[in-house]
Design an enzyme around this catalytic site. Structure first.
Site, PDB file in Angstrom:
ATOM      1  N   CYS A  29       0.858  -1.181   0.000  1.00  0.00           N
ATOM      2  CA  CYS A  29       0.000   0.000   0.000  1.00  0.00           C
ATOM      3  C   CYS A  29       0.899   1.237   0.000  1.00  0.00           C
ATOM      4  O   CYS A  29       1.467   1.600   1.038  1.00  0.00           O
ATOM      5  CB  CYS A  29      -0.905  -0.022   1.235  1.00  0.00           C
ATOM      6  N   CYS A  34      -4.402   5.904  -5.356  1.00  0.00           N
ATOM      7  CA  CYS A  34      -3.803   4.630  -4.950  1.00  0.00           C
ATOM      8  C   CYS A  34      -2.311   4.736  -5.235  1.00  0.00           C
ATOM      9  O   CYS A  34      -1.910   4.927  -6.387  1.00  0.00           O
ATOM     10  CB  CYS A  34      -4.437   3.485  -5.727  1.00  0.00           C
TER      11      CYS A  34
HETATM   12  N1  API Z   1      -4.258   2.085  -1.210  1.00  0.00           N
HETATM   13  C1  API Z   1      -3.118   1.281  -1.529  1.00  0.00           C
HETATM   14  C2  API Z   1      -3.348   0.060  -2.285  1.00  0.00           C
HETATM   15  C3  API Z   1      -4.173  -0.978  -1.567  1.00  0.00           C
HETATM   16  C4  API Z   1      -4.082  -2.225  -2.335  1.00  0.00           C
HETATM   17  C5  API Z   1      -5.029  -3.256  -1.902  1.00  0.00           C
HETATM   18  N2  API Z   1      -6.381  -2.903  -2.266  1.00  0.00           N
HETATM   19  C6  API Z   1      -4.648  -4.641  -2.409  1.00  0.00           C
HETATM   20  O1  API Z   1      -5.402  -5.559  -2.095  1.00  0.00           O
HETATM   21  O2  API Z   1      -3.616  -4.847  -3.065  1.00  0.00           O
HETATM   22  C7  API Z   1      -2.004   2.112  -2.135  1.00  0.00           C
HETATM   23  O3  API Z   1      -1.964   3.320  -1.936  1.00  0.00           O
HETATM   24  O4  API Z   1      -1.102   1.535  -2.739  1.00  0.00           O
END
Ligand code: API
Length: 261
Positions: A75, A205
């Site tokens: 993340c 993200c």
């Molecule tokens: N918010 C995160 C990603 C979460 C990823 C997650 N949803 C997964 O299951 O890989 C970021 O800033 O990289």
């Protein structure tokens, strides 16, 4: 009644997190407890729950749960959020944080602007049959420690039913996938829409931004340093031959305590 847990609510361009410090005592989280904390009506509300734990090789380690209670392996924005807390605590300009065995160098660039370093991602051409008349020119699968699908769309194609597309794609990948629709604005500027596995549509993200820029660079479409526009604000991703750096604003919104049943 269980003892209340202290938490920090953090926000990185709308990608939001509940951060709990478990360096003294890690607990065994059940999916329903994570869901309760992340719920936007019955809990604090967050895309991810982040746990700070001890590390044998860094200042601390970060562990990640998605809003639906599933575990995540990486993340990028969350790492910047945890780094921001640890940098304040340490009163220094640099902190090292372990995620899944890799030690990330995290740096305070300015007031609330944090940069984190990632190893080079792995890129593969998508073998899935989703191009057809979907309006996307290209699809690459990118591993940033967690899985991403980067869809390249032309400047003029409207992004329709992205939530439906994100959901459908989850059924095509064992364990699901984070989906990003990339609109190229210039050689060093892109706009991204994000659908996160275990969460859904979110304004930003971090790992997805790294995946998208790296995919664009590997196709020869982008320069190594790119501004990533999101729904709310911008991130910067810089690819070097050794690593990829992700930087941008992260804020502490509030802190408090919550009882978890
Ligand atoms: N918010 C995160 C990603 C979460 C990823 C997650 N949803 C997964 O299951 O890989 C970021 O800033 O990289």
């Amino acid at each position: 009644m269980s003892k209340p847990l202290l938490f920090n609510k953090m926000c990185a361009l709308g990608n939001d997190f509940v951060v709990i410090d478990e360096r003294k005592k890690p607990r065994n989280w059940q999916a329903r407890q994570v869901q309760q904390i992340c719920h936007r009506r019955f809990g604090i509300g967050a895309d991810q729950l982040l746990l700070i734990r001890k590390s044998g090789k860094a200042d601390a380690s970060m562990h990640i749960y998605n809003q639906d209670g599933s575990k995540a392996k990486q993340c990028g924005n969350g790492l910047r959020a945890v780094a921001s807390l640890l940098l304040t605590e340490k009163g220094s300009l640099e902190v090292n944080i372990e995620v899944g065995g890799y030690v990330h160098r995290c740096r305070l660039v300015a007031h609330d602007w944090i940069e984190v370093a990632f190893p080079l991602p792995v890129v593969n051409e998508s073998q899935k049959k989703l191009m057809g008349d979907s309006g996307f020119d290209h699809a690459l699968e990118v591993d940033v420690g967690n899985p991403h699908l980067v869809l390249f769309r032309s400047q003029h194609t409207e992004l329709k039913d992205f939530d439906d597309l994100g959901r459908v794609l989850q059924t095509q990948y064992a364990g699901g996938i984070n989906v990003h629709a990339l609109k190229q604005l210039s050689k060093d500027r892109i706009y991204l829409d994000h659908w996160e596995r275990g969460t859904g549509i979110t304004p930003s993200c971090g790992s997805g931004s790294i995946a998208s820029v790296y995919a664009g660079v590997s196709l020869g479409l982008l320069k190594p340093k790119v501004v990533v526009e999101n729904a709310i604000s911008n991130l910067t991703v810089e690819c070097t031959p050794e690593e990829v750096r992700l930087s941008g604003v992260v804020r502490l919104i509030f802190n408090g305590q919550i009882e978890v049943a």
